[in-house]
Design a protein around this motif. Sequence first.
Motif, PDB file in Angstrom:
ATOM      1  N   ASN A   1       0.826  -1.201   0.000  1.00 29.93           N
ATOM      2  CA  ASN A   1       0.000   0.000   0.000  1.00 29.93           C
ATOM      3  C   ASN A   1       0.861   1.253   0.000  1.00 29.93           C
ATOM      4  O   ASN A   1       2.088   1.187   0.093  1.00 29.93           O
ATOM      5  CB  ASN A   1      -0.919   0.015   1.235  1.00 29.93           C
TER       6      ASN A   1
ATOM      7  N   HIS B 235     -13.170   7.202  -1.105  1.00 31.28           N
ATOM      8  CA  HIS B 235     -14.126   6.554  -2.002  1.00 31.28           C
ATOM      9  C   HIS B 235     -15.232   5.870  -1.194  1.00 31.28           C
ATOM     10  O   HIS B 235     -16.427   6.040  -1.465  1.00 31.28           O
ATOM     11  CB  HIS B 235     -13.378   5.536  -2.876  1.00 31.28           C
ATOM     12  N   GLN B 236     -14.831   5.114  -0.197  1.00 30.40           N
ATOM     13  CA  GLN B 236     -15.793   4.396   0.649  1.00 30.40           C
ATOM     14  C   GLN B 236     -16.743   5.369   1.341  1.00 30.40           C
ATOM     15  O   GLN B 236     -17.963   5.168   1.359  1.00 30.40           O
ATOM     16  CB  GLN B 236     -15.027   3.572   1.679  1.00 30.40           C
TER      17      GLN B 236
ATOM     18  N   SER C  66      -2.830   5.854  -1.592  1.00 24.38           N
ATOM     19  CA  SER C  66      -3.817   4.857  -2.006  1.00 24.38           C
ATOM     20  C   SER C  66      -4.815   4.578  -0.888  1.00 24.38           C
ATOM     21  O   SER C  66      -6.010   4.408  -1.142  1.00 24.38           O
ATOM     22  CB  SER C  66      -3.122   3.559  -2.440  1.00 24.38           C
TER      23      SER C  66
ATOM     24  N   TRP D  50     -13.154   7.187  -9.720  1.00 22.78           N
ATOM     25  CA  TRP D  50     -13.604   6.006  -8.980  1.00 22.78           C
ATOM     26  C   TRP D  50     -14.763   5.289  -9.674  1.00 22.78           C
ATOM     27  O   TRP D  50     -14.759   4.071  -9.810  1.00 22.78           O
ATOM     28  CB  TRP D  50     -14.080   6.408  -7.573  1.00 22.78           C
TER      29      TRP D  50
ATOM     30  N   ASP E 234      -8.797   5.286  -1.041  1.00 16.92           N
ATOM     31  CA  ASP E 234      -9.761   4.217  -0.761  1.00 16.92           C
ATOM     32  C   ASP E 234     -10.777   4.631   0.296  1.00 16.92           C
ATOM     33  O   ASP E 234     -11.978   4.365   0.166  1.00 16.92           O
ATOM     34  CB  ASP E 234      -9.022   2.955  -0.289  1.00 16.92           C
TER      35      ASP E 234
END
Length: 328
Positions: A268, A279-280, A272, A315, A276
């Motif tokens: 990772n 995005h979540q 990143s 995304w 992530d």
Amino acid sequence: MTTPDRIKVPEAFWVGVDRLNIGRTAILRGAELPLGVATGEVPVTTEQFFALWRALEAVVGSEAGLRLSRTLDSSVMPPSFVVAHHARTLGDALERVARFKSLCAPEVLEIRGEGGQCVVEGRWPHAFSPTPTSLAEATITSLVELGRAVSDGEVRPHRVELRRARNAEVAAYFDCPIAWEAEADRLILDAADLERPFGTYNADLLAILDQALAGRLDAQTPAASLSEQVRWLIRRSLTAGRPELRSVARELAISERSLQRRLEEEGNSFQSLLSDIRHQLALEHLRDPGLDVAEIAYLLGYDDQGSFYRAFQKWEGQTPAAWRGAER
């Protein structure tokens, strides 16, 4: 067994701080840790635990570990030392300290035989920096005090190896040959001393304590990966603005370079993980009709709405409004 890298600071540490007449807040301030660490409400990582000991050294001096350990007695010692005091022999006691050490700290105590001698050395699997001198010497001092509790006369170390420079107070305490500026901190005992008996041996109590502590060991959860810890810190801090590598590294008490390297080893990177999590959370927030897109961009730490739009397009291949409309 992998020990978890999240522990409550042992109460014995704070008892020792109190008995040295040092304010707990002074140590916390020096380590840059919150008050909850002293009350047991906030767990710490290995590096944060190291920071506490370095803060103690800054107040007391390099002999801090020796002085703190000598203030303690069996009534306030961690579980691994409590059970050790009821063992049959010194060797039996050392084995129990090693077995149950992880219940109070993510430290591995290695015990090995070498040519008629027993070498004891501590190791911190989750450490990014060298073990503070005071902490290493506190462990060795606690083991020496254990040896002085045998029933037929105290055990004198065969030799002690220390990374520190020569120190008169330390030399007087151990009263044995010392290798100064050694490559590691080690306690060396004569193998014959391991059979020396304890006057406090209690077979029935030992069996009860062994069973209880073994149950606690089994209940320990595996250590969270560094990536998981970073994810949690990013998520927690997003509403306060854009999380930065520097601030997360400071929370974990490691350097930025070490943090980047360890994340790379886990496949990772900080960016990143940040992407992530955003995005979540973006998808979670868009499902909430009470939040408009501008508010969501703010909650995700974006400087402007346009930056959020561009990230979301990468995304999901569509705008936030289009995604929200498709979800209804």
